[in-house]
Structure formats: structure tokens, C-alpha cells
Scaffold this active site. Structure first.
Site, short mmCIF file in Angstrom:
data_model
loop_
_atom_site.label_atom_id
_atom_site.label_comp_id
_atom_site.label_asym_id
_atom_site.label_seq_id
_atom_site.Cartn_x
_atom_site.Cartn_y
_atom_site.Cartn_z
N GLU A 60 0.86 -1.19 0.00
CA GLU A 60 0.00 0.00 0.00
C GLU A 60 0.89 1.24 0.00
O GLU A 60 1.80 1.36 0.80
CB GLU A 60 -0.92 -0.02 1.23
CG GLU A 60 -1.62 1.29 1.56
CD GLU A 60 -2.49 1.84 0.43
OE1 GLU A 60 -3.22 1.07 -0.20
OE2 GLU A 60 -2.40 3.07 0.16
N ARG A 103 -16.88 3.82 6.12
CA ARG A 103 -15.77 3.16 5.42
C ARG A 103 -14.66 2.73 6.36
O ARG A 103 -14.07 1.66 6.21
CB ARG A 103 -15.14 4.12 4.41
CG ARG A 103 -15.72 4.05 3.07
CD ARG A 103 -15.20 5.24 2.28
NE ARG A 103 -16.07 5.48 1.17
CZ ARG A 103 -15.86 4.98 -0.04
NH1 ARG A 103 -14.80 4.27 -0.29
NH2 ARG A 103 -16.73 5.20 -0.99
N TYR A 146 -27.88 9.70 4.40
CA TYR A 146 -28.25 8.58 5.29
C TYR A 146 -27.46 8.65 6.59
O TYR A 146 -26.38 9.24 6.63
CB TYR A 146 -28.09 7.22 4.60
CG TYR A 146 -26.76 6.89 3.98
CD1 TYR A 146 -25.72 6.33 4.71
CD2 TYR A 146 -26.56 7.10 2.62
CE1 TYR A 146 -24.52 5.99 4.11
CE2 TYR A 146 -25.35 6.77 2.01
CZ TYR A 146 -24.34 6.22 2.75
OH TYR A 146 -23.15 5.90 2.15
C1 LIG Z 1 -19.04 9.69 -3.77
C2 LIG Z 1 -18.82 8.22 -3.81
C3 LIG Z 1 -19.70 7.40 -3.10
C4 LIG Z 1 -19.55 6.00 -3.19
N1 LIG Z 1 -20.45 5.21 -2.50
C5 LIG Z 1 -20.36 3.87 -2.63
C6 LIG Z 1 -21.29 3.03 -1.95
O1 LIG Z 1 -22.19 3.49 -1.23
N2 LIG Z 1 -21.17 1.67 -2.13
C7 LIG Z 1 -20.19 1.12 -2.92
O2 LIG Z 1 -20.14 -0.12 -3.05
N3 LIG Z 1 -19.28 1.90 -3.55
C8 LIG Z 1 -19.34 3.25 -3.43
N4 LIG Z 1 -18.42 4.05 -4.06
C9 LIG Z 1 -17.34 3.42 -4.86
C10 LIG Z 1 -16.22 2.88 -3.97
O3 LIG Z 1 -15.74 3.88 -3.12
C11 LIG Z 1 -15.07 2.35 -4.82
O4 LIG Z 1 -15.56 1.63 -5.91
C12 LIG Z 1 -14.18 1.43 -3.98
O5 LIG Z 1 -13.65 2.12 -2.90
C13 LIG Z 1 -13.07 0.84 -4.85
O6 LIG Z 1 -12.23 0.06 -4.03
P1 LIG Z 1 -10.82 -0.41 -4.57
O7 LIG Z 1 -10.22 -1.21 -3.46
O8 LIG Z 1 -10.96 -1.04 -5.91
O9 LIG Z 1 -10.00 0.94 -4.83
P2 LIG Z 1 -9.54 2.07 -3.80
O10 LIG Z 1 -10.48 2.21 -2.67
O11 LIG Z 1 -9.25 3.27 -4.62
O12 LIG Z 1 -8.18 1.52 -3.19
C14 LIG Z 1 -6.98 1.51 -3.96
C15 LIG Z 1 -5.80 1.44 -2.98
O13 LIG Z 1 -4.62 1.28 -3.73
C16 LIG Z 1 -3.63 2.17 -3.23
N5 LIG Z 1 -2.70 2.45 -4.32
C17 LIG Z 1 -2.95 3.16 -5.45
N6 LIG Z 1 -1.86 3.20 -6.23
C18 LIG Z 1 -0.89 2.49 -5.59
C19 LIG Z 1 0.46 2.17 -5.89
N7 LIG Z 1 1.05 2.59 -7.03
N8 LIG Z 1 1.17 1.41 -5.02
C20 LIG Z 1 0.58 0.96 -3.87
N9 LIG Z 1 -0.70 1.26 -3.51
C21 LIG Z 1 -1.43 2.00 -4.38
C22 LIG Z 1 -4.41 3.38 -2.78
O14 LIG Z 1 -3.70 4.17 -1.86
C23 LIG Z 1 -5.65 2.73 -2.16
O15 LIG Z 1 -5.44 2.40 -0.81
C24 LIG Z 1 -18.52 5.43 -3.98
C25 LIG Z 1 -17.62 6.27 -4.66
C26 LIG Z 1 -17.77 7.65 -4.58
C27 LIG Z 1 -16.81 8.51 -5.35
#
Ligand SMILES: Cc1cc2nc3c(=O)[nH]c(=O)nc-3n(C[C@H](O)[C@H](O)[C@H](O)COP(=O)(O)OP(=O)(O)OC[C@H]3O[C@@H](n4cnc5c(N)ncnc54)[C@H](O)[C@@H]3O)c2cc1C
Length: 389
Positions: free
Chosen positions: A34, A105, A208
Site C-alpha cells: 500500500e 468506510r 443517510y
Molecule cells: C461519492 C462516492 C460514493 C460512493 N459510494 C459507494 C457506496 O455506497 N457503495 C459502494 O459499493 N461503492 C461506493 N463508491 C465506490 C467505492 O468507493 C469504490 O468503488 C471502492 O472504494 C473501490 O475500491 P478499490 O479497493 O478497488 O480501490 P480504492 O479504494 O481506490 O483503493 C486503492 C488502494 O490502492 C492504493 N494504491 C494506489 N496506487 C498504488 C500504488 N502505485 N502502489 C501501492 N498502492 C497504491 C491506494 O492508496 C488505495 O489504498 C462510492 C464512490 C464515490 C466517489
């Protein structure tokens, strides 16, 4: 099973931690890399629909769900002008097999992190992955020059993934001319656990309660030409949010008036990856299929991915076959979900008053003729359980 296999997961978001847990529980030795110096979530609400809590339960977090969030009772869709309900979807009586949670979250991430560590997952923070390294085994290189090798690499590094272009070169993301403010407001506990979706021309607001009502979560989306960066690090003057939603129902504007901070996020469009897998490397979560947040499914899709990834790898002969199966099982469903979120973007923001009223009257009539219709149209989404399919 994956006993003796080594895996690297890039990114400790919801997708990365769930994937690490899913692999570790099947015997893999997993390292999560991370980039952030510590695992800390700025904090905001997230809805986890039953298709997501099905995965959390299968990952052994069933007993922890009470600490992660509160079960949702109803979804209300309201019109901004008179504030009256267009639809009230009763989630409690829909009798889903798994709960629909309103979660913070930070609470979800903390539960995933602690379960992952308990399953033996190593988490390296301050590890900024710069690229892939090849050879008989695959691996990643870090910006600080270190290299990590393993039999499989999972890129769960989010919408702005650094690894995705190496697997699926895609055009630069396009600004959607929409921004989202996110804000939290302290409140008196005990509020009804319902989601309000209030729609108006070129804008909508989702509200909510969180943590038993001690916080109220707002996501407010506005169509506007002014560019905004795609990051929650960006603070904005709440006066901008208050002005954009000044014609919304009075009890909402009164709450917005109490906000002292708001975060601003620019919404960008990214086509889902055409290819999720290359050799022993696979994309997962937003890195594969970032979606507009209009169906609350981004994190839920990442949870589903995580389960299917573990199951596919454990049930296949060889990593390549397992990753190919994972992609095959996920691709069509994720595309369908992303398309449904795109449709909501249009439906929520209808600008012509006549069109808006007609659309709302149609929704009301449908629900009167067949109570539960609006929610049951999404049975393909919310009643799907990847842990049983
Ligand atoms: C306004 C808003 C509301 C939302 N509400 C909802 C909801 O109610 N329900 C729902 O299911 N989804 C919701 N979402 C979507 C959801 O937040 C994302 O789809 C989800 O967090 C994606 O998770 P992820 O683990 O794929 O990516 P991320 O949460 O983006 O995690 C990626 C991780 O990788 C790390 N990283 C990035 N690049 C590197 C690198 N080069 N080297 C090492 N680490 C790296 C980052 O620091 C981060 O910790 C919402 C989104 C928004 C914008």
C-alpha cells in the site's frame, strides 16, 4: 487450495484487503503493498448491498457486521421541489438473505484489515508500486527500488491504477462535467436507518445516517463545467454545496447550513478494462471497472471480485487458468452494473419539468400497481450471491 502459493496484492482499499483475505483463507501467503504511509480512511459512508454482505459473511465477517454498519430499512426517492416521496422502497420487507448495511468506510476497512492480518496477510505501507517485473515468477517494483516476487500479482490499486495501463492501455479518463461533495454531520442518535435520494434538475443528493445516527452522511452531485480533481484530499468551501442545493427541502438545507467542511471529488469516466488479466497479473475492483457512484456498487463489485478471484484460483490447475476463469466469471456482470449506474446518472438529473414529472408519475404508478416493483427490478443485482454461484 492455494497452500504454499505466494501472492502480491497492490492496494489496501476495500478490494485489495478483501482479495488478500480471500486468498489467505485458501492457504496463500499474501503480501499487500500500500502506497499510503499508514492505513487511515478519511471517513465517509458506504452502502453495502446484500450482494456485498454475502461476500463479507462468506469471508467470516458475519459476526462483525453489527460493528461495521447498521441494516438499512428503506430507500426513499424524493423530488427536490416539494420534497414529497416519489418512491419508498421497503428494504426491510424485501427479505434479502443478507443485510443491506449503511457503514462507515473506516469501520469496514478496519474489519477487513484485522481479518486479513489474523489470516496471516502481511501489509507493507509506504510501498509505492511503480511497475511490473517479469521472469518465471511475476512481481512488482517499487519507487524506492525494492522488488517483490510472487506467483500471482493482483492490481487492486484503484481507479487511477498505475498497473492497469500495463495490462489494458486505455484512453485518458474524461471529466464527466459532474462533481460530488461528500460531507459528514454530527447528529443526535436514533435516526431511521433509511437512504434518501433527492433528485432535481442537473443534481441529486443522497443522505443517510451512520453509526446509529450519530453522523449523517451526504453525497451531493452537481452537473457543472468547472473541472475538479479526482481526489478526496480536496476540501471545498461548504458554501458552494449549500448554494447548489439551496432549493432542496428545508430540513436538508438546514442540515447543509451546519456543515463546516466538505470534500469535493471530480467524476471521471473510464471504460471498463477490455482485458483484466495478463499472464499472472490481474486487475480487481476500481482498477478493472471504475463506475460512477450512482448505484452504490463500486466497493460491492470489488468484494464480489475478491471472492470469485480466490475461488477461481483455488479451483483451477495453474495460475493462468485460474485468472482466466476469474475474468470470465466477472466481466459481464460488472459491465451490466456499470451500465446501470450510467443510466441512473441520466434518470436522476432530468432537467425538463414536464419530463421529470412524467417520469416520477410513472414510477409512482408502477409502485402503486405492483408494490415492491422498483426494488425487484434489481433482483439480478442485489439477490445475486457470488459465494453460491
Ligand atoms: C461519492 C462516492 C460514493 C460512493 N459510494 C459507494 C457506496 O455506497 N457503495 C459502494 O459499493 N461503492 C461506493 N463508491 C465506490 C467505492 O468507493 C469504490 O468503488 C471502492 O472504494 C473501490 O475500491 P478499490 O479497493 O478497488 O480501490 P480504492 O479504494 O481506490 O483503493 C486503492 C488502494 O490502492 C492504493 N494504491 C494506489 N496506487 C498504488 C500504488 N502505485 N502502489 C501501492 N498502492 C497504491 C491506494 O492508496 C488505495 O489504498 C462510492 C464512490 C464515490 C466517489
Amino acid at each position: 487450495m492455494l497452500i504454499g502459493r505466494q501472492a502480491i496484492v497492490v492496494g489496501a482499499g476495500i478490494g485489495g484487503l478483501a482479495a488478500a483475505l480471500s486468498l489467505a483463507q485458501r492457504g496463500a501467503s499474501v503480501t499487500v503493498l500500500e502506497q499510503a504511509p499508514a492505513l487511515a480512511e478519511a471517513g465517509a459512508g458506504i452502502q453495502i448491498s446484500p450482494n456485498g454482505t454475502a461476500v463479507l459473511e462468506a469471508l467470516g465477517l458475519g459476526a462483525a457486521l453489527g460493528g461495521i454498519g447498521q441494516p438499512l430499512a428503506a430507500l426513499r426517492m424524493r423530488d427536490f421541489a416539494r420534497g414529497r416521496d416519489i418512491l419508498r422502497m421497503n428494504v426491510a420487507t424485501a427479505k434479502y438473505r443478507h443485510p443491506w448495511l449503511l457503514a462507515h468506510r473506516a469501520d469496514l476497512l478496519a474489519a477487513l484489515e484485522s481479518a486479513a492480518r489474523a489470516a496471516g496477510v502481511r501489509i507493507e505501507t509506504g510501498a509505492v508500486v511503480a511497475g511490473l517485473v517479469g521472469g518465471g515468477r511475476t512481481g512488482v517494483s517499487l519507487e524506492d527500488g525494492r522488488e517483490f516476487r510472487a506467483g500471482v500479482v493482483i492490481a487492486a490499486d484503484g481507479a487511477r491504477s498505475r498497473l492497469r495501463p500495463l495490462i489494458d492501455p486505455a484512453p485518458d479518463p474524461a471529466f464527466r462535467r459532474q462533481v460530488a461533495w461528500r460531507a459528514l454531520l454530527p447528529a443526535a442518535p436514533g435516526a431511521a436507518p433509511e437512504v434518501q435520494l433527492i433528485v432535481g434538475p442537473g443534481r441529486h443528493l443522497v443522505r443517510y445516517p451512520l453509526r446509529g445516527g450519530r453522523l449523517v452522511n451526504f453525497v451531493a452531485v452537481l452537473e457543472r463545467p468547472d473541472w475538479a480533481a479526482e481526489t478526496w484530499q480536496q476540501q471545498d468551501d461548504p458554501a458552494h454545496l449549500q448554494a447548489a442545493f439551496a432549493r432542496f427541502p428545508e430540513e436538508i438545507t438546514a442540515e447543509l447550513a451546519r456543515l463546516e467542511t466538505a470534500h469535493l471529488w471530480g467524476l471521471f469516466r473510464r471504460p471498463a478494462a477490455r482485458r483484466w488479466v495478463q499472464g499472472r497479473v490481474a486487475l480487481l475492483g476500481d482498477a478493472a471497472h471504475a463506475t460512477l457512484p450512482f448505484l452504490a456498487q463500486g466497493a460491492v463489485m470489488a468484494l464480489e471480485d475478491a471472492w470469485v478471484l480466490g475461488e477461481s484460483l483455488a479451483g483451477s490447475d495453474g495460475v493462468e487458468a485460474g485468472l482466466a476463469l476469474y475474468e470470465a466469471r466477472r466481466r459481464a456482470r460488472c459491465r451490466r452494473i456499470v451500465a446501470a449506474a450510467d443510466r441512473n446518472a441520466l434518470a436522476y438529473h432530468l432537467a425538463l419539468p414536464g419530463l421529470r414529472q412524467a417520469a416520477h408519475a410513472g414510477l409512482r404508478l408502477g409502485e402503486r400497481l405492483r408494490p415492491g416493483l422498483a426494488l425487484s427490478q434489481f433482483d439480478w443485482l442485489y439477490r445475486h450471491d457470488v459465494t453460491r454461484s
